[in-house]
Design a protein around this motif. Structure first.
Motif, PDB file in Angstrom:
ATOM      1  N   LEU A  31       0.828  -1.204   0.000  1.00 57.25           N
ATOM      2  CA  LEU A  31       0.000   0.000   0.000  1.00 57.25           C
ATOM      3  C   LEU A  31       0.862   1.252   0.000  1.00 57.25           C
ATOM      4  O   LEU A  31       0.585   2.208  -0.733  1.00 57.25           O
ATOM      5  N   ALA A  32       1.913   1.260   0.820  1.00 58.24           N
ATOM      6  CA  ALA A  32       2.790   2.423   0.886  1.00 58.24           C
ATOM      7  C   ALA A  32       3.505   2.665  -0.440  1.00 58.24           C
ATOM      8  O   ALA A  32       3.751   3.813  -0.831  1.00 58.24           O
ATOM      9  N   VAL A  33       3.806   1.583  -1.152  1.00 59.05           N
ATOM     10  CA  VAL A  33       4.506   1.720  -2.435  1.00 59.05           C
ATOM     11  C   VAL A  33       3.554   2.163  -3.541  1.00 59.05           C
ATOM     12  O   VAL A  33       3.909   2.984  -4.400  1.00 59.05           O
ATOM     13  N   LYS A  34       2.340   1.655  -3.522  1.00 59.79           N
ATOM     14  CA  LYS A  34       1.407   1.882  -4.622  1.00 59.79           C
ATOM     15  C   LYS A  34       0.723   3.249  -4.585  1.00 59.79           C
ATOM     16  O   LYS A  34       0.314   3.766  -5.618  1.00 59.79           O
ATOM     17  N   ILE A  35       0.558   3.830  -3.397  1.00 56.48           N
ATOM     18  CA  ILE A  35      -0.174   5.082  -3.304  1.00 56.48           C
ATOM     19  C   ILE A  35       0.805   6.249  -3.198  1.00 56.48           C
ATOM     20  O   ILE A  35       1.816   6.177  -2.499  1.00 56.48           O
ATOM     21  N   SER A  36       0.522   7.310  -3.928  1.00 60.01           N
ATOM     22  CA  SER A  36       1.381   8.492  -3.924  1.00 60.01           C
ATOM     23  C   SER A  36       0.690   9.624  -3.176  1.00 60.01           C
ATOM     24  O   SER A  36      -0.541   9.668  -3.091  1.00 60.01           O
ATOM     25  N   PRO A  37       1.471  10.567  -2.637  1.00 57.30           N
ATOM     26  CA  PRO A  37       0.858  11.706  -1.954  1.00 57.30           C
ATOM     27  C   PRO A  37      -0.091  12.493  -2.842  1.00 57.30           C
ATOM     28  O   PRO A  37      -1.144  12.952  -2.386  1.00 57.30           O
ATOM     29  N   ALA A  38       0.259  12.647  -4.120  1.00 55.89           N
ATOM     30  CA  ALA A  38      -0.607  13.387  -5.041  1.00 55.89           C
ATOM     31  C   ALA A  38      -1.942  12.655  -5.240  1.00 55.89           C
ATOM     32  O   ALA A  38      -3.009  13.276  -5.267  1.00 55.89           O
ATOM     33  N   GLN A  39      -1.863  11.345  -5.377  1.00 63.38           N
ATOM     34  CA  GLN A  39      -3.081  10.547  -5.533  1.00 63.38           C
ATOM     35  C   GLN A  39      -3.949  10.628  -4.285  1.00 63.38           C
ATOM     36  O   GLN A  39      -5.177  10.753  -4.372  1.00 63.38           O
ATOM     37  N   LEU A  40      -3.327  10.582  -3.121  1.00 60.56           N
ATOM     38  CA  LEU A  40      -4.058  10.672  -1.868  1.00 60.56           C
ATOM     39  C   LEU A  40      -4.723  12.032  -1.718  1.00 60.56           C
ATOM     40  O   LEU A  40      -5.906  12.128  -1.351  1.00 60.56           O
ATOM     41  N   LEU A  41      -3.990  13.093  -2.023  1.00 59.04           N
ATOM     42  CA  LEU A  41      -4.534  14.440  -1.911  1.00 59.04           C
ATOM     43  C   LEU A  41      -5.680  14.658  -2.886  1.00 59.04           C
ATOM     44  O   LEU A  41      -6.701  15.266  -2.548  1.00 59.04           O
ATOM     45  N   SER A  42      -5.546  14.128  -4.091  1.00 58.80           N
ATOM     46  CA  SER A  42      -6.598  14.280  -5.097  1.00 58.80           C
ATOM     47  C   SER A  42      -7.886  13.588  -4.671  1.00 58.80           C
ATOM     48  O   SER A  42      -8.982  14.128  -4.811  1.00 58.80           O
ATOM     49  N   ALA A  43      -7.746  12.391  -4.119  1.00 59.56           N
ATOM     50  CA  ALA A  43      -8.940  11.637  -3.718  1.00 59.56           C
ATOM     51  C   ALA A  43      -9.625  12.278  -2.524  1.00 59.56           C
ATOM     52  O   ALA A  43     -10.859  12.386  -2.479  1.00 59.56           O
ATOM     53  N   LEU A  44      -8.844  12.726  -1.562  1.00 56.23           N
ATOM     54  CA  LEU A  44      -9.429  13.250  -0.335  1.00 56.23           C
ATOM     55  C   LEU A  44      -9.883  14.702  -0.445  1.00 56.23           C
ATOM     56  O   LEU A  44     -10.520  15.220   0.474  1.00 56.23           O
ATOM     57  N   SER A  45      -9.548  15.350  -1.554  1.00 54.70           N
ATOM     58  CA  SER A  45     -10.013  16.726  -1.764  1.00 54.70           C
ATOM     59  C   SER A  45     -11.354  16.776  -2.492  1.00 54.70           C
ATOM     60  O   SER A  45     -11.902  17.862  -2.692  1.00 54.70           O
ATOM     61  N   GLN A  46     -11.883  15.619  -2.868  1.00 52.58           N
ATOM     62  CA  GLN A  46     -13.177  15.582  -3.535  1.00 52.58           C
ATOM     63  C   GLN A  46     -14.293  15.918  -2.550  1.00 52.58           C
ATOM     64  O   GLN A  46     -14.189  15.638  -1.357  1.00 52.58           O
ATOM     65  N   PRO A  47     -15.380  16.549  -3.018  1.00 50.58           N
ATOM     66  CA  PRO A  47     -16.506  16.852  -2.109  1.00 50.58           C
ATOM     67  C   PRO A  47     -17.062  15.588  -1.458  1.00 50.58           C
ATOM     68  O   PRO A  47     -17.306  14.588  -2.136  1.00 50.58           O
ATOM     69  N   GLY A  48     -17.248  15.639  -0.161  1.00 46.10           N
ATOM     70  CA  GLY A  48     -17.798  14.497   0.555  1.00 46.10           C
ATOM     71  C   GLY A  48     -16.835  13.356   0.767  1.00 46.10           C
ATOM     72  O   GLY A  48     -17.254  12.258   1.173  1.00 46.10           O
ATOM     73  N   ALA A  49     -15.534  13.582   0.551  1.00 47.90           N
ATOM     74  CA  ALA A  49     -14.565  12.497   0.651  1.00 47.90           C
ATOM     75  C   ALA A  49     -14.478  11.939   2.065  1.00 47.90           C
ATOM     76  O   ALA A  49     -14.192  10.747   2.257  1.00 47.90           O
TER      77      ALA A  49
END
Length: 261
Positions: A31-49
């Protein structure tokens, strides 16, 4: 010859422990290898995340409050009572532990669904056990209850009977013995059981997907995101679920070991 074997045995044990540790935490490393900070920020910045996070935390907290109030005395009764009916309660807990969560959810529909007698009773007090927050709590209670109740039973069973007998000789009633002796001595074990129940409740999925598809908690959010937009987009919610479910059990485990000496 004996002196030569000891270093070899110690080396083999060390390598085995390291290998098993890597294997067990391999999914977390992945999980730590596959997920990037940019991907995490993009997903969690969505409305209602963060809405699924709130639903999961609140529902699991409600489920655990119910388990503490009902499951603690039940675990004590299972540990201390020798009545035949109590053994049937213990068998029921074991059945809940062994039953697949999907089966639990399916059977809950036939027990608490809107067309059942119990479902009609719930509707009279404006509750529904399908696709509601109440249904989510019910599913989490059923999935987590055996872990807490059986853990509480094991903890209470480990109390020295001599201490309880001394409390009785000093004039304590059964209720006083429970609150003054059994409960304080069982605090580390009960905390560990509750922490495990927390992880089970907040991560409940099998029964939840059957009776509480809505509102989305984190496990359902992971599932729906995986099906709708792919595996990579589900990883941020998987990480969020681990962040809220794992720290408490790990902390309580370390604290209970220290408390037990």
């Amino acid at each position: 010859m004996t002196l030569r074997r000891r270093p070899v045995a110690a080396w083999f044990a060390t390598v085995s422990v390291v290998a098993m540790w890597v294997i067990l935490v391999g999914p977390l490393i992945t999980l730590a290898v596959k997920i990037s900070p940019a991907q995490l920020l993009s997903a969690l910045s969505q409305p209602g995340a963060f809405d699924p996070l709130g639903v999961s935390v609140v529902s699991a907290a409600v489920a655990l409050c119910f388990l503490v109030v009902i499951g603690t005395p039940l675990g004590y009764v299972l540990a201390r009572s020798r009545r035949r009916g109590v053994r049937w309660l213990e068998a029921g807990m074991l059945l809940m532990l062994l039953m697949p969560p999907l089966v639990i959810g399916l059977l809950l529909i036939f027990m608490l669904g809107p067309l059942t007698p119990l479902g009609e009773v719930l509707s009279r007090v404006h509750l529904s056990a399908t696709n509601t927050f109440f249904a989510l709590v019910v599913a989490e209670v059923y999935e987590a209850a055996p872990y807490y109740v059986l853990g509480a039973q094991s903890t209470f069973s480990g109390i020295d009977q001599g201490l309880l007998d001394q409390a009785s000789l000093l004039g304590d009633t059964p209720r006083q013995r429970f609150f003054r002796v059994s409960l304080p001595l069982s605090r580390p074990g009960l905390s560990s059981s509750l922490a495990i129940a927390w992880a089970r409740a907040i991560g409940a999925f099998g029964a939840v997907i059957i009776i509480a598809y809505h509102p989305y908690g984190l496990p359902m959010q992971v599932w729906t995101t995986l099906n709708e937009v792919g595996l990579a987009r589900a990883l941020p919610y998987a990480l969020m679920l681990l962040v809220v479910s794992l720290p408490l059990p790990l902390f309580v485990y370390a604290w209970s070991r220290r408390a037990r000496g």
